[in-house]
Scaffold this active site. Sequence first.
Site, short mmCIF file in Angstrom:
data_model
loop_
_atom_site.label_atom_id
_atom_site.label_comp_id
_atom_site.label_asym_id
_atom_site.label_seq_id
_atom_site.Cartn_x
_atom_site.Cartn_y
_atom_site.Cartn_z
N ARG B 89 64.10 -7.75 -49.90
CA ARG B 89 64.32 -6.97 -48.70
C ARG B 89 64.16 -5.51 -49.12
NH1 ARG B 89 69.86 -6.00 -46.30
NH2 ARG B 89 69.40 -5.31 -44.19
N SER B 90 63.59 -4.67 -48.25
CA SER B 90 63.27 -3.33 -48.73
C SER B 90 64.53 -2.54 -49.07
CB SER B 90 62.37 -2.59 -47.74
OG SER B 90 63.10 -1.75 -46.90
N THR B 115 67.01 -20.98 -56.14
CA THR B 115 67.34 -20.14 -57.28
C THR B 115 66.55 -18.83 -57.19
OG1 THR B 115 67.97 -21.94 -58.76
CG2 THR B 115 67.13 -19.95 -59.80
N GLU B 117 65.38 -15.41 -59.28
CA GLU B 117 65.27 -14.83 -60.61
C GLU B 117 65.46 -13.33 -60.45
OE1 GLU B 117 61.79 -16.11 -59.69
OE2 GLU B 117 62.62 -18.12 -59.68
N TYR B 147 57.10 -31.66 -51.90
CA TYR B 147 57.60 -31.47 -53.27
C TYR B 147 58.85 -32.31 -53.46
CZ TYR B 147 59.75 -29.14 -57.31
OH TYR B 147 60.33 -28.87 -58.52
#
Lengths: 183, 167
Positions: B89-90, B115, B117, B147
């Site tokens: 988010r900016s 998750t 990172e 997936y």
Amino acid sequence: MILTGPEIATEVGRGAITITPFLPSQINPNSYNFRLHDELIVYEEEILDPSVENMYTSILLSREGIVLESDRIYLGSTVEVIGSTQYVPIIRARSSTARLGLFVHVTADLIDLGAVGRLTLQMHAVQPVRVYPDMEIGQVTFWRTQGERVQYAGKYQASTGPVPSKSYLDWSSPSNPIARSRQ
Amino acid sequence: MILTGPEIHRQVCEGNIEIAPFIYDHLNPNSYNYRLGPLVLTLDRQGKPEGSPHDLREQPLILQPHRTYLGHTAEMIGSRRFVTMLNGRSSVGRLGMYLNISADLGQLGPSHQWTLEITVVQPLRVYFQMRVGQATFWIPQGLIVEYMGEYAKRSDPTPSLDRGGPC
């Protein structure tokens, strides 16, 4: 679906995309190169905190540019006023910039529909790198949308230069850009 | 094609996108703001967890540069119909906080807490449930195969499983 360069030019002509100034020499096959404006912002605090307003200083760039140090976040902005009411803009570095280890945003590539202004760039150099005002530093792409469109009316609207984080507003009054702009 | 905010809302109501809990106020014109979940793992130089996860519900955490942290979204997010991408988010990018390490692309499939990172350019204090990023949803073209990998089953911050990591 992403717009091609010629389609970006057409939509700028039609007024569905704002890029001002718009120079045909900066059009790519599927993006438009934006330039770095001459003002940067750095924070003064040692530890940044999203719940409060962090103090900052402005730096005006001369023709010689400035060396960005690693371990520091620099906020810059585009020379161009950019936005669109119909297509979602997404910004990226130019590969020429990235090949020098310079990030132009910090995982914040997405622009809201209807957000128009000089876009704030979150600049982070992996190694020290010199940047110059007016250099073509990044590119903006435009993407077609599906669904009813509402326009951004948030806290960064109509920016004229780099704007520091206003995340502290989340702590005081939860924003709802959609509710405020539903036509 | 990217879904607009009202279209994300419609597809959540129709069950084609899961965002739970869903808070209308967190919708943007073309994304949904996700929040930081409670747990943050600090990784050591081998990419292994350093001690037990920090619990942000107990106290905020000051993240340090040159470290990788694994956090997670507060929300269960996923879609079998639309491709999910997790962006920052900016407001948070402007503070120098990366939410992923050039791995913003999700896979079609079941929902879970993703998750994150996390790495920071300058020291930054982070809080439980702060709005850190934005999820976008994209229309794919072609046959949909979901997936079913290990990461999709995990809602806690999950270290890399590439080198026989923890299970």
